[in-house]
Write a protein that holds these residues in place. Structure first.
Motif, short mmCIF file in Angstrom:
data_model
loop_
_atom_site.label_atom_id
_atom_site.label_comp_id
_atom_site.label_asym_id
_atom_site.label_seq_id
_atom_site.Cartn_x
_atom_site.Cartn_y
_atom_site.Cartn_z
N GLU A 1 2.94 21.89 4.28
CA GLU A 1 3.64 20.92 5.13
C GLU A 1 2.72 19.76 5.51
N ARG A 2 1.46 20.08 5.82
CA ARG A 2 0.50 19.02 6.13
C ARG A 2 0.26 18.12 4.92
N ALA A 3 0.14 18.76 3.75
CA ALA A 3 -0.07 17.99 2.52
C ALA A 3 1.13 17.10 2.26
N ASN A 4 2.33 17.62 2.44
CA ASN A 4 3.56 16.83 2.25
C ASN A 4 3.61 15.66 3.23
N GLU A 5 3.23 15.93 4.45
CA GLU A 5 3.23 14.88 5.47
C GLU A 5 2.22 13.79 5.10
N ASN A 6 1.06 14.19 4.64
CA ASN A 6 0.05 13.21 4.21
C ASN A 6 0.56 12.37 3.04
N LEU A 7 1.25 13.03 2.09
CA LEU A 7 1.80 12.31 0.95
C LEU A 7 2.88 11.33 1.40
N ARG A 8 3.70 11.73 2.34
CA ARG A 8 4.75 10.83 2.84
C ARG A 8 4.14 9.59 3.48
N ARG A 9 3.04 9.78 4.16
CA ARG A 9 2.38 8.65 4.81
C ARG A 9 1.77 7.72 3.76
N GLN A 10 1.29 8.29 2.68
CA GLN A 10 0.62 7.48 1.65
C GLN A 10 1.62 6.69 0.81
N ILE A 11 2.80 7.21 0.64
CA ILE A 11 3.78 6.51 -0.18
C ILE A 11 4.46 5.47 0.70
N PRO A 12 4.39 4.19 0.24
CA PRO A 12 5.07 3.17 1.06
C PRO A 12 6.57 3.33 0.96
N GLU A 13 7.16 3.10 2.05
CA GLU A 13 8.61 3.22 2.06
C GLU A 13 9.20 2.08 1.26
N THR A 14 10.04 2.47 0.36
CA THR A 14 10.74 1.45 -0.42
C THR A 14 12.13 1.30 0.12
N ARG A 15 12.42 0.09 0.46
CA ARG A 15 13.74 -0.15 1.02
C ARG A 15 14.61 -0.79 -0.03
#
Length: 107
Positions: A91-105
């Protein structure tokens, strides 16, 4: 004294010999009854001893199964803890990955 013996006969009073014989018969009957009770008690004791031995055997088997199950439960608890740690780290790794990927709108 001779007159008393004659009155005892017609009054139905037993002689000392008859009294002794009756007492002997009563004692013999009581002894026979006590022997029967003793045999029954010995049989009951034998059955109880066998029941106790069987119960102890059953108890020992149950304790052995309990020890096995306790060991198995401890292994499973450890496995659950390991899985929980893995989930948290994922879950921590997933959260870190979510933060690293810029949100594409989408436009």
């Amino acid at each position: 004294m001779h007159a008393e013996d004659e009155t005892a006969d017609w009054l139905g009073i037993p002689s000392p010999l008859e009294t002794s014989k009756q007492h002997i018969l009563l004692l013999e009957n009581e002894i026979a009854e006590l022997n029967q009770q003793l045999r029954a008690a010995r049989e009951n004791i034998f059955k109880l001893v066998n029941l106790q031995a069987q119960t102890e055997s059953d108890r020992d088997e149950a304790l052995a199964r309990l020890r096995e199950r306790s060991g198995e439960a401890a292994r499973l608890r450890q496995h659950v803890r390991d899985l929980e740690l893995t989930i948290r780290s994922q879950e921590r790794a997933n959260e870190n990955l979510r933060r690293q990927i810029p949100e594409t709108r989408m436009p």
